[in-house]
Enzyme design. Structure first.
Site, PDB file in Angstrom:
ATOM      1  N   TYR A  61     -97.661-122.861  12.913  1.00 17.50           N
ATOM      2  CA  TYR A  61     -96.544-123.654  12.405  1.00 17.50           C
ATOM      3  C   TYR A  61     -95.563-122.746  11.665  1.00 17.50           C
ATOM      4  O   TYR A  61     -95.897-122.143  10.638  1.00 17.50           O
ATOM      5  CB  TYR A  61     -97.029-124.753  11.464  1.00 17.50           C
ATOM      6  CG  TYR A  61     -97.908-125.809  12.092  1.00 17.50           C
ATOM      7  CD1 TYR A  61     -98.013-125.959  13.471  1.00 17.50           C
ATOM      8  CD2 TYR A  61     -98.641-126.679  11.292  1.00 17.50           C
ATOM      9  CE1 TYR A  61     -98.823-126.926  14.035  1.00 17.50           C
ATOM     10  CE2 TYR A  61     -99.460-127.663  11.854  1.00 17.50           C
ATOM     11  CZ  TYR A  61     -99.549-127.772  13.224  1.00 17.50           C
ATOM     12  OH  TYR A  61    -100.361-128.733  13.767  1.00 17.50           O
ATOM     13  N   SER A  62     -94.355-122.677  12.199  1.00 18.22           N
ATOM     14  CA  SER A  62     -93.323-121.783  11.652  1.00 18.22           C
ATOM     15  C   SER A  62     -93.854-120.360  11.478  1.00 18.22           C
ATOM     16  O   SER A  62     -93.484-119.642  10.557  1.00 18.22           O
ATOM     17  CB  SER A  62     -92.760-122.321  10.335  1.00 18.22           C
ATOM     18  OG  SER A  62     -91.962-123.460  10.570  1.00 18.22           O
TER      19      SER A  62
END
Length: 351
Positions: A61-62
């Protein structure tokens, strides 16, 4: 808040969990959200105030930024939450920068621990199937992380039925740590999980954690037949999860959610979440939000109890058809079905 056993383990987690895919907003994850540190702290506060003790993230995530923000947001209160993260997706262009090899899993667990500013994660999940790494290697690596005290429990995510059963069988055969959970996509928009994954959960004691229980916002009530929201939704970007195969049936479900919600003075999203919380095998729904207001609305679903008539209406609109061999079993094996069988076949036998 309702607390449920995570599969056959002794771990108790809240029926709703905070999802953190929105934390960070780096690269393509900006389509989902771009929650910064201060907002992340507020959202953690909101969840703790409502009794939520379960928080989920992932290294991808990111590209690690979600874990970094979450680690800082949990500073001083790490012990109050069951913390889950995942590994498997590409984290670099290097030959060993992805997958479920011993090399990648151990390296990524240690990197996640640094970003999360903790000495252990409570639930470490393999994020996706890796058909090129022997299960024996993956399960041995997970076992070593548990033995080292870096991981407390292990789980799978996005496995098919045969893949999950093979992993459980290999773990049992070799005396390795068994998956206590599976994190899957499951919602009123798409109930394919009921063919194999839900029966496995009931039969094998594997708790179901649901990602995107509102179908990426499709079940929020914002998307209606002939109209879409003006903006601020991932469904208006190139983020194509989940796919929609039966658009008209989806709109029928959304209309029912809106009507049931209006009768009860709640949002369509709360109705969709409340329906899912009653499904067999489901332990916790992972909810995230772009705004604090969206999160507050989702959290209120924990207190909503739908009537049997409400459930029956939503069941009829969204029930998946029986594919082979299930239609045959419904016709010829109804006298000797288990509780796991009935999670899928039961409604068809009484319809």
């Amino acid at each position: 808040m309702d607390y449920r056993q995570l599969g056959s383990s002794g771990l108790r987690v809240s029926a709703l969990a905070l999802g953190t895919m929105t934390f960070g907003g780096r690269d393509r994850f900006a389509n989902v959200g771009s929650t910064g540190l201060e907002q992340a702290r507020r959202q953690v506060d909101m969840c703790l105030d409502r009794g939520i003790n379960f928080v989920d993230t992932a290294n991808v995530y990111s590209h690690g930024l979600s874990e970094e923000i979450l680690g800082r947001a949990l500073h001083g209160r790490r012990e109050r939450v069951v913390l889950a993260t995942k590994a498997r997706m590409p984290m670099s262009d290097e030959p060993n920068g992805a997958g479920l090899s011993r090399h990648h899993l151990i390296a990524e667990c240690e990197a996640s621990l640094r970003r999360l500013a903790t000495d252990h994660v409570d639930l470490y999940q393999v994020h996706e199937w890796d058909g090129q790494t022997p299960l024996e290697e993956t399960l041995e690596a997970l076992e070593s992380l548990v033995q080292a005290g870096k991981v407390r429990y292990v789980g799978a995510s996005n496995y098919s039925g045969w893949q999950l059963m093979k992993a459980l069988a290999v773990a049992d055969r070799d005396g390795r740590e068994r998956f206590v959970s599976q994190q899957i996509y499951y919602s009123l928009q798409a109930r394919e999980a009921e063919y194999e994954l839900v029966p496995i959960a009931v039969d094998q004691g594997v708790g179901i954690l649901v990602w995107s229980p509102l179908a990426g916002g499709l079940l929020s009530g914002k998307y209606r037949r002939g109209a879409q929201p003006a903006g601020g939704s991932r469904q208006l970007t190139d983020w194509d999860e989940p796919p929609v195969y039966h658009r008209e049936r989806l709109f029928d479900v959304v209309e029912a959610l809106v009507e049931i919600g209006a009768d009860r003075g709640v949002s369509a999203a709360q109705v969709a979440l409340a329906w899912l919380l009653r499904r067999p095998g489901v332990v916790s729904l992972i909810v995230g939000a772009r705004t604090d207001e969206q999160l507050a609305d989702n959290l209120a679903a924990a207190d909503l109890r739908l009537s049997d008539d409400d459930h029956a209406r939503l069941e009829e609109l969204s029930r998946p058809p029986l594919i082979y061999p299930y239609w045959h079993q419904a016709k010829t094996a109804a006298d000797r079905l288990s509780a796991a069988d009935l999670t899928l076949l039961g409604p068809h036998l009484t319809a």
